[in-house]
Enzyme design. Structure first.
Site: not given
Ligand code: 5GP
Ligand code: MN
Length: 500
Positions: A243, A284, A393, A444
């Protein structure tokens, strides 16, 4: 059954470990603990030659002396955790004794002064142990030490401050006119590769996004104020694995791409586009690298401040408006009070919508209004804007594999840091962050199948042109990781059942 040979350095010495590929993860951990000459309560971290943390498990890839791993003893958990209450107890008893003596004699005897100074000195020593402070157990560097409200800029280390100033100088010395037409066009697509650009260049590219959407003229934003704003945004992202400012850039760039691909300039007002792009940029801010579940379970300052209600997203938004409260970085300065109110309301809604705990609620609302969607309906527009920020996001997997894959490493590194800390502090361990339970493909496939794909499928219903640019790459990523997952399972079966 094959025997694995692992070369690694520990305490600066090259070592060789040998174990059967079918032994348990606990056995492998014990083996490395023995090599590091530490006990069962120590936390070990293994790094590969490129500096990423890897799991200490029977699946550790065999290597050679040229590509040896690095084993580090990061901390001893139970001892360090338990020292703190013992110390508190000692301090309390000492204080009690001192007041009793003061009552009787009227002055602290030397022996008590001596004891007090010893306790103080021991406390200082503990607090300055660098490898303990990363866990947030102690005052100075702890991630629980959150900036005061309204956000007080953290005082970064001098080198960090110098680095930021260099980025600022490089940013201001570059002109957005130097950005070629080719790059400007590329910037409007989801195949843009963030890894090719350094921070100052990313700041220029963000400036280009604001200028090419005509925000400067439409909202009377002075160029130097926009530059100050962007620089402050950069400064308020932390240097953490996922982040960070690069993530902020990617999310904003994806939003920019979606605006162009879905031709939103002809469907939404410029002020709505401004809200979406600025929300993506700020969504973020000052993320500490530990999610809401952790904040709530660890009862951090943020959870206390926001009563466990989306503590992080509330904080990101408050930091954004903290930056906007300073005239020199206030890009909303020349707007009317109606415009300001509308933008503030919109940004709060969009940023709070990025809390993944609200994912189904928001997606279901979008699904419901989809068949009757009307761009002149305020509520419909609001849900679409939230969906756009949410897609941006979590859209790494809509990018080319070469761009997306390193992001997964970053995410898992941050996840594992959190679960390590949770284990260390005796907090509930978030299962999808547990290095002993999670592997890249399964992480994933589950995320894409149950979260990302349903979301982008719904958005593509509304904007069919996204099929080729977003939906297709997400489907391909799911196939890629499903194949990988299947191959891993088959390998495990051949080797005699799943590994712990
Ligand atoms: P953020 O914390 O970035 O605002 O919210 C997105 C959340 O979605 C991330 O913290 C994470 O938990 C999940 N996330 C986003 N992209 C991925 C990804 O490619 N793989 C997985 N397993 N989780 C993801
Ligand atoms: Mn984010």
């Amino acid at each position: 059954m094959t025997t694995k040979i692992i070369y690694f350095t520990v305490h600066g010495k090259l070592e060789r470990a040998e174990f059967r590929a079918d032994c348990s993860a606990a056995d492998v951990k014990d083996l490395f603990r023995a090599a590091a000459e530490v006990g069962p309560h120590h936390i070990l971290k293994m790094y590969n030659p490129s500096g990423s943390v890897v799991n200490i498990s029977p699946r550790l890839e065999a290597n050679s002396t040229e590509s040896c791993y690095r084993l580090e003893v990061v901390a001893s958990d139970l001892q360090s955790v338990s020292v703190s209450p013992q110390l508190d107890n000692m301090e309390y008893r000492l204080h009690h004794l001192e007041s009793k003596v003061l009552e009787d004699v009227g002055k602290s005897p030397d022996i008590i002064c001596e004891l007090k100074s010893q306790v103080e000195s021991f406390k200082r020593k503990l607090e300055s142990v660098k490898n303990l402070s990363w866990m947030g157990l102690f005052k100075e560097d702890g991630h629980q030490q959150l900036s005061a409200f309204p956000p007080k800029p953290k005082r970064p280390q001098t080198s960090e401050q110098e680095e930021r100033q260099q980025v600022r100088m490089r940013f201001l010395n570059m002109s957005s006119l130097q950005v070629t037409e080719e790059v400007r066009e590329h910037l409007k697509t989801p195949i843009f590769d963030n890894w090719q650009w350094e921070e100052a260049e990313m700041l220029v590219l963000l400036q280009v996004m604001f200028t090419d959407l005509d925000f400067l003229t439409a909202f009377h934003i002075e160029l130097h104020v926009l530059q100050n704003f962007l620089f402050q945004v950069y400064c308020n992202y932390n240097n953490i694995p996922f982040h960070n400012f690069q993530h902020c850039f990617c999310v904003t760039q994806m939003m920019y791409g979606l605006i162009w691909l879905a031709d939103l300039r002809n469907k939404l007002g410029r002020i709505d586009l401004f809200i979406m792009l600025t929300s993506a940029l700020c969504h973020d801010l000052d993320h500490p690298g530990y999610n809401n579940v952790y904040q709530i379970n660890a009862q951090t300052d943020l959870a206390l401040r926001y009563n466990d209600i989306s503590p992080l997203e509330n904080h990101h938004c408050a930091v954004a408006f903290g930056i906007l409260s300073k005239p020199e970085s206030n890009i909303l300065k020349n707007m009317t009070s109606e415009q300001y109110k509308y933008i503030r309301g919109g940004m709060i809604k969009c940023i709070l919508a990025t809390d993944m705990a609200r994912h189904n609620e928001i997606l279901n609302k979008f699904k419901m209004i989809q068949p009757v969607f009307n761009f002149t309906n305020k509520d419909h527009k609001e849900v679409l804007m939230k969906i756009m920020v949410k897609v941006s996001d979590i859209s790494n997997e809509a990018r080319p594999m070469a761009v997306a894959e390193p992001w997964l490493d970053c995410l898992l590194q941050e996840f594992f840091n959190q679960s390590d800390t949770e284990k260390l502090k005796g907090l509930p361990v978030t299962p999808f962050m547990d290095r002993d339970k999670v592997c890249r493909p399964s992480s994933q496939t589950n995320f894409i199948r149950f979260v990302l794909l349903p979301l982008v499928t719904e958005l593509t219903e509304m904007f069919p042109c996204l099929e080729q640019h977003i939906l297709e790459p997400v489907r391909r990523a799911l196939e890629y990781y499903s194949d990988m997952e299947r191959a891993t399972e088959e390998e495990e079966q051949e080797e005699g059942g799943p590994k712990p």
